[in-house]
Design a protein around this motif. Structure first.
Motif, PDB file in Angstrom:
ATOM      1  N   UNK A 197       0.835  -1.204   0.000  1.00  0.00           N
ATOM      2  CA  UNK A 197       0.000   0.000   0.000  1.00  0.00           C
ATOM      3  C   UNK A 197       0.868   1.253   0.000  1.00  0.00           C
ATOM      4  N   UNK A 198       1.946   1.243   0.790  1.00  0.00           N
ATOM      5  CA  UNK A 198       2.826   2.413   0.857  1.00  0.00           C
ATOM      6  C   UNK A 198       3.575   2.625  -0.465  1.00  0.00           C
ATOM      7  N   UNK A 199       3.963   1.538  -1.129  1.00  0.00           N
ATOM      8  CA  UNK A 199       4.631   1.659  -2.425  1.00  0.00           C
ATOM      9  C   UNK A 199       3.702   2.292  -3.452  1.00  0.00           C
ATOM     10  N   UNK A 200       2.464   1.823  -3.513  1.00  0.00           N
ATOM     11  CA  UNK A 200       1.492   2.372  -4.465  1.00  0.00           C
ATOM     12  C   UNK A 200       1.166   3.825  -4.111  1.00  0.00           C
ATOM     13  N   UNK A 201       0.938   4.094  -2.830  1.00  0.00           N
ATOM     14  CA  UNK A 201       0.654   5.458  -2.398  1.00  0.00           C
ATOM     15  C   UNK A 201       1.834   6.381  -2.702  1.00  0.00           C
ATOM     16  N   UNK A 202       3.049   5.889  -2.475  1.00  0.00           N
ATOM     17  CA  UNK A 202       4.236   6.684  -2.764  1.00  0.00           C
ATOM     18  C   UNK A 202       4.325   7.072  -4.230  1.00  0.00           C
ATOM     19  N   UNK A 203       4.039   6.123  -5.111  1.00  0.00           N
ATOM     20  CA  UNK A 203       4.065   6.421  -6.551  1.00  0.00           C
ATOM     21  C   UNK A 203       2.983   7.443  -6.888  1.00  0.00           C
ATOM     22  N   UNK A 204       1.772   7.236  -6.384  1.00  0.00           N
ATOM     23  CA  UNK A 204       0.678   8.172  -6.681  1.00  0.00           C
ATOM     24  C   UNK A 204       0.998   9.586  -6.182  1.00  0.00           C
ATOM     25  N   UNK A 205       1.530   9.681  -4.978  1.00  0.00           N
ATOM     26  CA  UNK A 205       1.888  10.992  -4.442  1.00  0.00           C
ATOM     27  C   UNK A 205       2.999  11.650  -5.248  1.00  0.00           C
ATOM     28  N   UNK A 206       4.005  10.870  -5.640  1.00  0.00           N
ATOM     29  CA  UNK A 206       5.116  11.442  -6.390  1.00  0.00           C
ATOM     30  C   UNK A 206       4.678  11.887  -7.789  1.00  0.00           C
ATOM     31  N   UNK A 207       3.779  11.136  -8.400  1.00  0.00           N
ATOM     32  CA  UNK A 207       3.233  11.551  -9.697  1.00  0.00           C
ATOM     33  C   UNK A 207       2.452  12.852  -9.523  1.00  0.00           C
ATOM     34  N   UNK A 208       1.659  12.932  -8.459  1.00  0.00           N
ATOM     35  CA  UNK A 208       0.891  14.145  -8.183  1.00  0.00           C
ATOM     36  C   UNK A 208       1.815  15.346  -7.964  1.00  0.00           C
ATOM     37  N   UNK A 209       2.858  15.152  -7.157  1.00  0.00           N
ATOM     38  CA  UNK A 209       3.796  16.243  -6.876  1.00  0.00           C
ATOM     39  C   UNK A 209       4.558  16.702  -8.123  1.00  0.00           C
ATOM     40  N   UNK A 210       4.649  15.852  -9.118  1.00  0.00           N
ATOM     41  CA  UNK A 210       5.369  16.185 -10.353  1.00  0.00           C
ATOM     42  C   UNK A 210       4.412  16.485 -11.497  1.00  0.00           C
TER      43      UNK A 210
ATOM     44  N   UNK B 241       8.874   7.444  -5.999  1.00  0.00           N
ATOM     45  CA  UNK B 241       7.678   7.104  -5.252  1.00  0.00           C
ATOM     46  C   UNK B 241       7.794   5.774  -4.544  1.00  0.00           C
ATOM     47  N   UNK B 242       8.289   4.762  -5.266  1.00  0.00           N
ATOM     48  CA  UNK B 242       8.463   3.439  -4.658  1.00  0.00           C
ATOM     49  C   UNK B 242       9.447   3.498  -3.495  1.00  0.00           C
ATOM     50  N   UNK B 243      10.590   4.122  -3.737  1.00  0.00           N
ATOM     51  CA  UNK B 243      11.636   4.175  -2.709  1.00  0.00           C
ATOM     52  C   UNK B 243      11.153   4.935  -1.478  1.00  0.00           C
ATOM     53  N   UNK B 244      10.499   6.063  -1.683  1.00  0.00           N
ATOM     54  CA  UNK B 244      10.033   6.865  -0.554  1.00  0.00           C
ATOM     55  C   UNK B 244       8.925   6.156   0.216  1.00  0.00           C
ATOM     56  N   UNK B 245       7.993   5.525  -0.503  1.00  0.00           N
ATOM     57  CA  UNK B 245       6.911   4.793   0.158  1.00  0.00           C
ATOM     58  C   UNK B 245       7.431   3.623   0.969  1.00  0.00           C
ATOM     59  N   UNK B 246       8.338   2.866   0.386  1.00  0.00           N
ATOM     60  CA  UNK B 246       8.892   1.712   1.103  1.00  0.00           C
ATOM     61  C   UNK B 246       9.826   2.145   2.232  1.00  0.00           C
ATOM     62  N   UNK B 247      10.521   3.259   2.046  1.00  0.00           N
ATOM     63  CA  UNK B 247      11.389   3.769   3.109  1.00  0.00           C
ATOM     64  C   UNK B 247      10.576   4.145   4.340  1.00  0.00           C
ATOM     65  N   UNK B 248       9.328   4.552   4.125  1.00  0.00           N
ATOM     66  CA  UNK B 248       8.486   4.903   5.275  1.00  0.00           C
ATOM     67  C   UNK B 248       8.204   3.685   6.150  1.00  0.00           C
ATOM     68  N   UNK B 249       8.070   2.507   5.540  1.00  0.00           N
ATOM     69  CA  UNK B 249       7.853   1.306   6.356  1.00  0.00           C
ATOM     70  C   UNK B 249       9.121   0.962   7.135  1.00  0.00           C
TER      71      UNK B 249
END
Length: 88
Positions: free
Chosen positions: A41-54, A66-74
């Motif tokens: 869930x965090x990987x998918x959310x990270x990608x969606x957020x990073x796409x939105x921010x860009x 997005x993947x790296x940041x989402x997974x780094x949060x876990x």
């Protein structure tokens, strides 16, 4: 040994922070979601957020950020949890 310092270029702190908070809420409040799905869930959310921010552009760099940041949060959650538990 493989060098992974290049991944620092792809860390998006805003994405990681949001994912950390959302992951914490899921882990502590939504019991119907098994813990094993939180990194996905965090990987998918990270990608969606990073796409939105860009401005809704999608490149391999944005995907990796997005993947790296989402997974780094876990990983950050687990690190904080271990630090807190070691102090008790």
């Amino acid at each position: 040994m493989m060098e992974v310092n290049f991944l620092n270029d792809y860390m998006v702190l805003v994405v990681a922070g949001i994912c950390l908070c959302v992951g914490y809420v899921i882990k502590t409040s939504i019991t119907v979601i098994p813990n094993k799905f939180i990194p996905l869930i965090m990987a998918v959310l990270g990608v969606l957020l990073n796409v939105w921010l860009n401005s809704f552009t999608f490149t391999p760099e944005i995907l990796l950020g997005g993947l790296f940041s989402g997974l780094a949060s876990t990983g950050a959650h687990q690190l904080f949890k271990q630090i807190i538990n070691s102090e008790e």
